[in-house]
Design a protein around this motif. Structure first.
Motif, PDB file in Angstrom:
ATOM      1  N   LYS A  78       0.832  -1.209   0.000  1.00  0.00           N
ATOM      2  CA  LYS A  78       0.000   0.000   0.000  1.00  0.00           C
ATOM      3  C   LYS A  78       0.866   1.259   0.000  1.00  0.00           C
ATOM      4  O   LYS A  78       0.532   2.259  -0.649  1.00  0.00           O
ATOM      5  CB  LYS A  78      -0.915   0.002   1.225  1.00  0.00           C
ATOM      6  N   LEU A  79       1.983   1.218   0.721  1.00  0.00           N
ATOM      7  CA  LEU A  79       2.883   2.370   0.761  1.00  0.00           C
ATOM      8  C   LEU A  79       3.448   2.702  -0.620  1.00  0.00           C
ATOM      9  O   LEU A  79       3.494   3.856  -1.031  1.00  0.00           O
ATOM     10  CB  LEU A  79       4.032   2.100   1.741  1.00  0.00           C
ATOM     11  N   CYS A  80       3.906   1.679  -1.336  1.00  0.00           N
ATOM     12  CA  CYS A  80       4.571   1.902  -2.624  1.00  0.00           C
ATOM     13  C   CYS A  80       3.625   1.750  -3.802  1.00  0.00           C
ATOM     14  O   CYS A  80       4.070   1.683  -4.960  1.00  0.00           O
ATOM     15  CB  CYS A  80       5.775   0.982  -2.775  1.00  0.00           C
ATOM     16  N   GLU A  81       2.322   1.715  -3.536  1.00  0.00           N
ATOM     17  CA  GLU A  81       1.335   1.536  -4.593  1.00  0.00           C
ATOM     18  C   GLU A  81       1.472   2.546  -5.736  1.00  0.00           C
ATOM     19  O   GLU A  81       1.296   2.179  -6.904  1.00  0.00           O
ATOM     20  CB  GLU A  81      -0.064   1.610  -3.995  1.00  0.00           C
ATOM     21  N   PRO A  82       1.801   3.822  -5.458  1.00  0.00           N
ATOM     22  CA  PRO A  82       1.950   4.759  -6.574  1.00  0.00           C
ATOM     23  C   PRO A  82       3.000   4.320  -7.593  1.00  0.00           C
ATOM     24  O   PRO A  82       2.783   4.441  -8.808  1.00  0.00           O
ATOM     25  CB  PRO A  82       2.352   6.072  -5.885  1.00  0.00           C
ATOM     26  N   MET A  83       4.125   3.801  -7.116  1.00  0.00           N
ATOM     27  CA  MET A  83       5.158   3.365  -8.048  1.00  0.00           C
ATOM     28  C   MET A  83       4.734   2.110  -8.798  1.00  0.00           C
ATOM     29  O   MET A  83       5.001   1.977 -10.006  1.00  0.00           O
ATOM     30  CB  MET A  83       6.486   3.124  -7.326  1.00  0.00           C
ATOM     31  N   VAL A  84       4.069   1.205  -8.115  1.00  0.00           N
ATOM     32  CA  VAL A  84       3.546   0.015  -8.789  1.00  0.00           C
ATOM     33  C   VAL A  84       2.601   0.430  -9.907  1.00  0.00           C
ATOM     34  O   VAL A  84       2.678  -0.069 -11.038  1.00  0.00           O
ATOM     35  CB  VAL A  84       2.832  -0.911  -7.782  1.00  0.00           C
ATOM     36  N   ASN A  85       1.709   1.352  -9.605  1.00  0.00           N
ATOM     37  CA  ASN A  85       0.768   1.826 -10.620  1.00  0.00           C
ATOM     38  C   ASN A  85       1.482   2.471 -11.799  1.00  0.00           C
ATOM     39  O   ASN A  85       1.141   2.233 -12.959  1.00  0.00           O
ATOM     40  CB  ASN A  85      -0.211   2.824 -10.007  1.00  0.00           C
ATOM     41  N   ALA A  86       2.489   3.301 -11.502  1.00  0.00           N
ATOM     42  CA  ALA A  86       3.181   4.032 -12.566  1.00  0.00           C
ATOM     43  C   ALA A  86       3.936   3.106 -13.504  1.00  0.00           C
ATOM     44  O   ALA A  86       3.931   3.295 -14.726  1.00  0.00           O
ATOM     45  CB  ALA A  86       4.150   5.044 -11.947  1.00  0.00           C
ATOM     46  N   PHE A  87       4.569   2.071 -12.945  1.00  0.00           N
ATOM     47  CA  PHE A  87       5.449   1.226 -13.744  1.00  0.00           C
ATOM     48  C   PHE A  87       4.785  -0.028 -14.300  1.00  0.00           C
ATOM     49  O   PHE A  87       5.270  -0.571 -15.295  1.00  0.00           O
ATOM     50  CB  PHE A  87       6.666   0.808 -12.918  1.00  0.00           C
ATOM     51  N   THR A  88       3.736  -0.501 -13.679  1.00  0.00           N
ATOM     52  CA  THR A  88       3.215  -1.808 -14.086  1.00  0.00           C
ATOM     53  C   THR A  88       1.823  -1.777 -14.700  1.00  0.00           C
ATOM     54  O   THR A  88       1.416  -2.767 -15.311  1.00  0.00           O
ATOM     55  CB  THR A  88       3.203  -2.785 -12.891  1.00  0.00           C
ATOM     56  N   THR A  89       1.072  -0.705 -14.541  1.00  0.00           N
ATOM     57  CA  THR A  89      -0.244  -0.630 -15.181  1.00  0.00           C
ATOM     58  C   THR A  89      -0.070  -0.529 -16.689  1.00  0.00           C
ATOM     59  O   THR A  89       0.652   0.359 -17.167  1.00  0.00           O
ATOM     60  CB  THR A  89      -1.031   0.589 -14.673  1.00  0.00           C
ATOM     61  N   PRO A  90      -0.679  -1.409 -17.467  1.00  0.00           N
ATOM     62  CA  PRO A  90      -0.541  -1.321 -18.931  1.00  0.00           C
ATOM     63  C   PRO A  90      -1.019   0.036 -19.444  1.00  0.00           C
ATOM     64  O   PRO A  90      -2.048   0.549 -19.008  1.00  0.00           O
ATOM     65  CB  PRO A  90      -1.440  -2.455 -19.437  1.00  0.00           C
ATOM     66  N   VAL A  91      -0.239   0.599 -20.348  1.00  0.00           N
ATOM     67  CA  VAL A  91      -0.557   1.912 -20.921  1.00  0.00           C
ATOM     68  C   VAL A  91      -1.159   1.702 -22.302  1.00  0.00           C
ATOM     69  O   VAL A  91      -0.662   0.902 -23.103  1.00  0.00           O
ATOM     70  CB  VAL A  91       0.712   2.785 -21.010  1.00  0.00           C
ATOM     71  N   GLN A  92      -2.224   2.426 -22.585  1.00  0.00           N
ATOM     72  CA  GLN A  92      -2.855   2.359 -23.894  1.00  0.00           C
ATOM     73  C   GLN A  92      -2.280   3.444 -24.799  1.00  0.00           C
ATOM     74  O   GLN A  92      -1.956   4.534 -24.337  1.00  0.00           O
ATOM     75  CB  GLN A  92      -4.369   2.538 -23.765  1.00  0.00           C
ATOM     76  N   GLY A  93      -2.162   3.131 -26.076  1.00  0.00           N
ATOM     77  CA  GLY A  93      -1.656   4.134 -27.012  1.00  0.00           C
ATOM     78  C   GLY A  93      -1.518   3.566 -28.406  1.00  0.00           C
ATOM     79  O   GLY A  93      -1.187   2.387 -28.582  1.00  0.00           O
ATOM     80  N   ASN A  94      -1.765   4.403 -29.371  1.00  0.00           N
ATOM     81  CA  ASN A  94      -1.653   4.008 -30.774  1.00  0.00           C
ATOM     82  C   ASN A  94      -0.271   4.403 -31.286  1.00  0.00           C
ATOM     83  O   ASN A  94      -0.068   5.509 -31.768  1.00  0.00           O
ATOM     84  CB  ASN A  94      -2.745   4.692 -31.608  1.00  0.00           C
ATOM     85  N   GLY A  95       0.690   3.499 -31.136  1.00  0.00           N
ATOM     86  CA  GLY A  95       2.050   3.782 -31.578  1.00  0.00           C
ATOM     87  C   GLY A  95       2.909   4.328 -30.462  1.00  0.00           C
ATOM     88  O   GLY A  95       2.439   4.691 -29.381  1.00  0.00           O
ATOM     89  N   LEU A  96       4.212   4.382 -30.707  1.00  0.00           N
ATOM     90  CA  LEU A  96       5.172   4.737 -29.671  1.00  0.00           C
ATOM     91  C   LEU A  96       4.967   6.144 -29.140  1.00  0.00           C
ATOM     92  O   LEU A  96       5.057   6.380 -27.931  1.00  0.00           O
ATOM     93  CB  LEU A  96       6.601   4.584 -30.205  1.00  0.00           C
ATOM     94  N   ARG A  97       4.705   7.092 -30.017  1.00  0.00           N
ATOM     95  CA  ARG A  97       4.578   8.475 -29.543  1.00  0.00           C
ATOM     96  C   ARG A  97       3.442   8.609 -28.532  1.00  0.00           C
ATOM     97  O   ARG A  97       3.601   9.237 -27.475  1.00  0.00           O
ATOM     98  CB  ARG A  97       4.376   9.419 -30.727  1.00  0.00           C
TER      99      ARG A  97
END
Length: 272
Positions: A85-104
Motif C-alpha cells: 500500500k505504501l509503494c502503490e503509486p510506483m507500482v501503478n506508474a510502472f506496471t499498469t498497462p498503458v494504452q496508445g496508438n504507436g510509440l509516440r
C-alpha cells in the motif's frame, strides 16, 4: 524494460516493526521514505517522519497513521501487505498497462501515468535528489549531484518502447546527461536547434524530447513534449517545479514558450 530499479523500490525483504529482529536499515529507510512521500500528497495524514533507518516510536506512529488513512488494521507493523500500500503509486506508474496508438502516444500516456502517481524527490541526510522515485529513474543513483530529469525521460521512453518490444538504446545511450543526448542528436542528425523550431514548429511531434540550451553544446534541462500548440510546448518533466527549475523536486506538467526559450528538440522518430 532495461531500467528495472523500480522493482527493488517496491519490495522489502521481511516484515519491519519496532524492536523487530528482522529489521534492516535499508528496508526501514524505504518505509520511512514512502511514509514521507505519502505526506507530500496527504499533508494532514501524520505520516511525515525522519528517514534514518531506525524503526523507532515516531516511525511506528507514522505507520499507524498511514494504516488509519488506508483503513488497515492499526498495528504499526509493516508487512508485505502494508508495504504494498505504501509503494502503490510506483507500482501503478510502472506496471499498469498503458494504452496508445504507436510509440509516440505510448510515451505521452506513460509520462502522464507517472505524473498522476506524484513522483517526488526527498531530502535524505541533507542530500536532495534522493528517494525511491529518484533511484528508480536513476538506476539506484541518488543525492544532490544527481539531477534526474534525463533519468526520468529515458525511463518513460524505455517503459513505452518495451511495450512494443523495442530497445530505446538504439536511439541513444543510457545516460543521465542532457549533454550526452544532445551530442548524440547532433551526431545522428536528430537534434533540431531552437531557431529552426521557432521557424517550423510543425517538425516537432508529441513524444519528442526538448533540451534547454545554455550554449550550443551545453544543455541544462530536459523533458518530454506532450503537445504543440501555437508557440507553446506542453511537457511532462522530472526534477523541476512550478517555476520550471532544472533542479526542482518532482514531476510536473508544464507549458513552455519555445519562441522565448532556447529549446532544442531531439526527435525520437527512428525508434517509432
Amino acid at each position: 524494460m532495461i531500467k528495472k530499479q523500480y522493482l527493488k523500490e517496491i519490495a522489502i525483504a521481511s516484515t519491519q516493526q519496532r524492536h523487530g529482529n528482522s529489521n534492516t536499515t535499508k528496508d526501514v529507510n524505504k518505509i520511512q521514505s514512502w511514509l514521507n512521500l505519502y505526506a507530500i500528497t496527504h499533508p494532514s495524514a501524520g505520516t511525515a517522519t525522519g528517514i534514518d533507518g531506525d524503526f523507532g516510536p515516531a516511525t511506528e506512529t507514522a505507520v499507524e497513521n498511514f494504516q488509519i488513512a488506508k483503513n488497515l488494521p492499526q498495528t504499526g507493523v509493516v508487512d508485505n501487505n502494508v508495504f504494498a500500500k505504501l509503494c502503490e503509486p510506483m507500482v501503478n506508474a510502472f506496471t499498469t498497462p498503458v494504452q496508445g496508438n504507436g510509440l509516440r502516444e505510448l510515451i505521452v500516456n506513460t509520462a502522464l501515468q507517472h505524473l498522476s502517481n506524484a513522483p517526488f524527490e526527498l531530502v535524505i541526510k541533507g542530500q536532495s535528489n534522493s528517494g525511491p522515485w529518484v533511484r528508480a529513474y536513476m538506476d539506484n543513483n541518488e543525492g544532490t549531484p544527481w539531477f534526474w530529469c534525463m533519468g526520468f525521460v529515458q525511463t518513460i521512453i524505455d517503459q513505452a518502447a518495451s511495450q512494443l518490444g523495442k530497445d530505446f538504446r538504439t536511439l541513444m545511450p543510457l545516460t543521465y546527461s542532457c549533454d550526452t543526448v544532445g551530442t548524440t542528436g547532433i551526431n545522428k542528425g536528430l537534434l533540431t536547434r531552437y531557431a529552426q523550431v521557432r521557424t517550423n514548429p510543425g517538425i516537432v511531434k508529441p513524444g519528442d524530447i526538448f533540451l534547454l540550451q545554455k550554449t550550443p553544446n551545453d544543455w541544462v534541462h530536459t523533458g518530454l513534449i506532450t503537445g504543440v500548440h501555437g508557440e507553446l510546448f506542453e511537457t511532462v518533466e522530472g526534477n523541476t517545479n512550478t517555476d520550471g527549475s532544472s533542479n526542482g523536486n518532482g514531476v510536473y506538467k508544464r507549458v513552455r514558450n519555445f519562441q522565448s526559450s532556447k529549446l532544442d528538440v531531439f526527435s525520437i522518430q527512428p525508434l517509432v
